[in-house]
Write a protein that holds these residues in place. Structure first.
Motif, PDB file in Angstrom:
ATOM      1  N   TYR A   1       0.774  -1.243   0.000  1.00 52.37           N
ATOM      2  CA  TYR A   1       0.000   0.000   0.000  1.00 52.37           C
ATOM      3  C   TYR A   1       0.805   1.294   0.000  1.00 52.37           C
ATOM      4  O   TYR A   1       0.217   2.368  -0.153  1.00 52.37           O
ATOM      5  CB  TYR A   1      -0.970   0.000   1.190  1.00 52.37           C
ATOM      6  CG  TYR A   1      -2.032  -1.062   1.045  1.00 52.37           C
ATOM      7  CD1 TYR A   1      -3.017  -0.943   0.074  1.00 52.37           C
ATOM      8  CD2 TYR A   1      -2.019  -2.196   1.848  1.00 52.37           C
ATOM      9  CE1 TYR A   1      -3.986  -1.927  -0.083  1.00 52.37           C
ATOM     10  CE2 TYR A   1      -2.979  -3.186   1.696  1.00 52.37           C
ATOM     11  CZ  TYR A   1      -3.960  -3.052   0.729  1.00 52.37           C
ATOM     12  OH  TYR A   1      -4.908  -4.019   0.561  1.00 52.37           O
TER      13      TYR A   1
ATOM     14  N   GLY B   1      -3.175  -0.859  -8.726  1.00 51.23           N
ATOM     15  CA  GLY B   1      -4.445  -0.640  -8.042  1.00 51.23           C
ATOM     16  C   GLY B   1      -5.234  -1.926  -7.888  1.00 51.23           C
ATOM     17  O   GLY B   1      -5.864  -2.167  -6.846  1.00 51.23           O
TER      18      GLY B   1
ATOM     19  N   GLN C   1      -3.716  -3.862  -5.061  1.00 52.15           N
ATOM     20  CA  GLN C   1      -4.034  -3.247  -3.768  1.00 52.15           C
ATOM     21  C   GLN C   1      -5.473  -3.529  -3.352  1.00 52.15           C
ATOM     22  O   GLN C   1      -5.763  -3.657  -2.162  1.00 52.15           O
ATOM     23  CB  GLN C   1      -3.766  -1.747  -3.830  1.00 52.15           C
ATOM     24  CG  GLN C   1      -2.289  -1.405  -3.898  1.00 52.15           C
ATOM     25  CD  GLN C   1      -2.029   0.078  -4.072  1.00 52.15           C
ATOM     26  OE1 GLN C   1      -2.875   0.812  -4.596  1.00 52.15           O
ATOM     27  NE2 GLN C   1      -0.859   0.538  -3.651  1.00 52.15           N
ATOM     28  N   ASP C   2      -6.368  -3.631  -4.328  1.00 54.38           N
ATOM     29  CA  ASP C   2      -7.767  -3.934  -4.015  1.00 54.38           C
ATOM     30  C   ASP C   2      -7.970  -5.390  -3.614  1.00 54.38           C
ATOM     31  O   ASP C   2      -8.992  -5.723  -3.005  1.00 54.38           O
ATOM     32  CB  ASP C   2      -8.653  -3.629  -5.228  1.00 54.38           C
ATOM     33  CG  ASP C   2      -8.766  -2.140  -5.523  1.00 54.38           C
ATOM     34  OD1 ASP C   2      -8.476  -1.336  -4.617  1.00 54.38           O
ATOM     35  OD2 ASP C   2      -9.124  -1.796  -6.670  1.00 54.38           O
TER      36      ASP C   2
END
Length: 432
Positions: free
Chosen positions: A326, A398, A401-402
């Motif tokens: 993150y 992204g 990270q999700d």
């Protein structure tokens, strides 16, 4: 040493061999231990090399990233299931037949791996590899316990983990460099060829220990072997300290394996790292584990505690994983430190084996250890397969990270298991 002394160090089923008495800790013991450890290093290199060759396999076999993740999880789940039986089977049948068969299975798996042309072939290769590999780590530990004095068992087991992790750290950059010269199929054929040589060496040199006169080297198992194994596993599972230690170790090593085998290099590549640098970073995680695994019990003994070193190792491991995932921008230097830290603090999972072994009677130590090791690979299977189901075919940072939030969350669950773990009177354990 007298035969009575030998009996203290060996399972009663391993007694006398017609080939003559074999010395505890002698040259033959070291040769067999080196071969068993070499088996572990070799299979760990194949296992962790999946992180490096999986993009090539994905392209050559026209697979999706979800299929690559499912194949990785198939290995860990099959490994976990067979792992529950491997220790008890070694106790009953010995190293000579089982470890040789295990090496042969991994060898066949490597050749199948090299011949991957579709998802089905890849799954079969992973399953065959997993069945053979499930006897590797526990088999090397078994050799250390049977061929060396009891007081050296922990040291020998720790050295196996260190060599395996160090081998993984070195293997990944070497595999990456090799792929610039040869194809991934040729590389895996080379792994298989080495396995053929290893099978020959195991047939020639690996034997069962022989501490007493007048009985066969390995007594025939009495009764229903699998019924006895299930009974032992049920007894070990009924001990809540064993269950908590399995959750704790599974969370730690499962996250480490998911990072070291699949998600580490993919995440770093999504951040813009080159293939070579991503491989170095993943290798650093294994190097960290090579350092952390043997020293965690030393720290535990100094602190006269099992739960608190395990708890803090898990806390720091969760923090390092979360930062890698993150942080908006991870500089090269910070990435090197964080990946090393993930492996270093994952060394705390070794305390799961220690706690489980101290929680049960001596005859259940093998079953308790099998439960802990099985949990490690079940969790790793979940952490490699579940995120892959939710990732697009061309994931971005992204997307990762999700999806990869599951990794630090699982390690936090391990922290909770360590926190509620009742502390044993360790002063007595250490003094003993």
């Amino acid at each position: 040493m007298s035969s009575t002394g030998h009996a203290a160090y060996f399972h009663s089923a391993h007694k006398w061999s017609p080939e003559g008495h074999r010395k505890v800790g002698g040259s033959e013991a070291w040769l067999i231990w080196v071969l068993a450890t070499l088996f572990v290093v070799w299979l760990f290199a194949i296992q962790t090399g999946y992180a490096v060759v999986s993009p090539n396999i994905q392209t050559s076999a026209n697979l999706s990233i979800a299929q690559i993740g499912l194949a990785a999880s198939a290995y860990t789940w099959a490994f976990a299931v067979v792992q529950f039986f491997s220790g008890s089977l070694l106790d009953r049948f010995g190293t000579r037949p089982l470890l040789t068969i295990a090496v042969a299975l991994v060898t066949v798996g490597a050749f199948l791996y090299a011949g991957t042309t579709n998802f089905g072939t890849l799954i079969v290769a992973q399953l065959v590899l997993a069945i053979g590999a499930s006897f590797g780590f526990v088999g090397a530990g078994y050799v250390g316990g049977k061929w060396f004095a009891a007081a050296r068992y922990g040291l020998m087991f720790g050295l196996v983990q260190s060599f395996a992790s160090l081998g993984s750290a070195i293997a990944q950059p070497l595999i990456q460099a090799s792929l610039s010269v040869i194809s991934w199929q040729q590389l895996l054929v080379a792994f298989g060829a080495f396995g053929v040589l290893l099978v020959i060496l195991f047939i020639m040199f690996v034997r069962n220990p022989a501490p007493q006169l007048g009985a066969p080297a390995v007594a025939a198992p009495a009764g229903n072997v699998f019924g006895q194994i299930f009974h032992d596993l049920a007894q070990a599972f009924s001990n809540y300290r064993v269950v908590l230690s399995a959750v704790m170790a599974g969370a730690s090593f499962g996250a480490m394996l998911a990072v070291g085998v699949l998600w580490g290099p993919r995440l770093m590549e999504a951040r813009g790292a080159t293939d070579d640098f991503a491989t170095i970073l993943t290798g650093l995680a294994w190097l960290g584990l090579a350092v952390g695994a043997p020293i965690v019990n030393v720290i535990s003994n100094r602190w006269h505690s099992r739960k608190w070193p395990a708890f803090w190792a898990l806390v720091f491991q969760a923090a390092a994983i979360a930062l890698v995932i993150y942080l908006p921008n991870v500089a090269d230097g910070a990435a090197l430190v964080l990946m090393f830290a993930i492996g270093l603090f994952a060394g705390g999972h070794m305390l799961g084996f220690t706690i489980a072994g101290e929680a049960v009677k001596g005859e259940l130590i093998g079953s308790a250890s099998a439960i802990v090791n099985g949990f490690c690979f079940i969790v790793a299977g979940v952490l490699t397969s579940v995120p892959s189901l939710f990732l697009p075919d061309a994931p971005t940072i992204g997307s990762f990270q999700d999806t990869l939030w599951l990794l630090p969350v699982v390690v936090v669950i391990g922290c909770i298991a360590a926190l509620i773990m009742p502390e044993k009177k360790l002063a007595e354990v250490v003094a003993a």
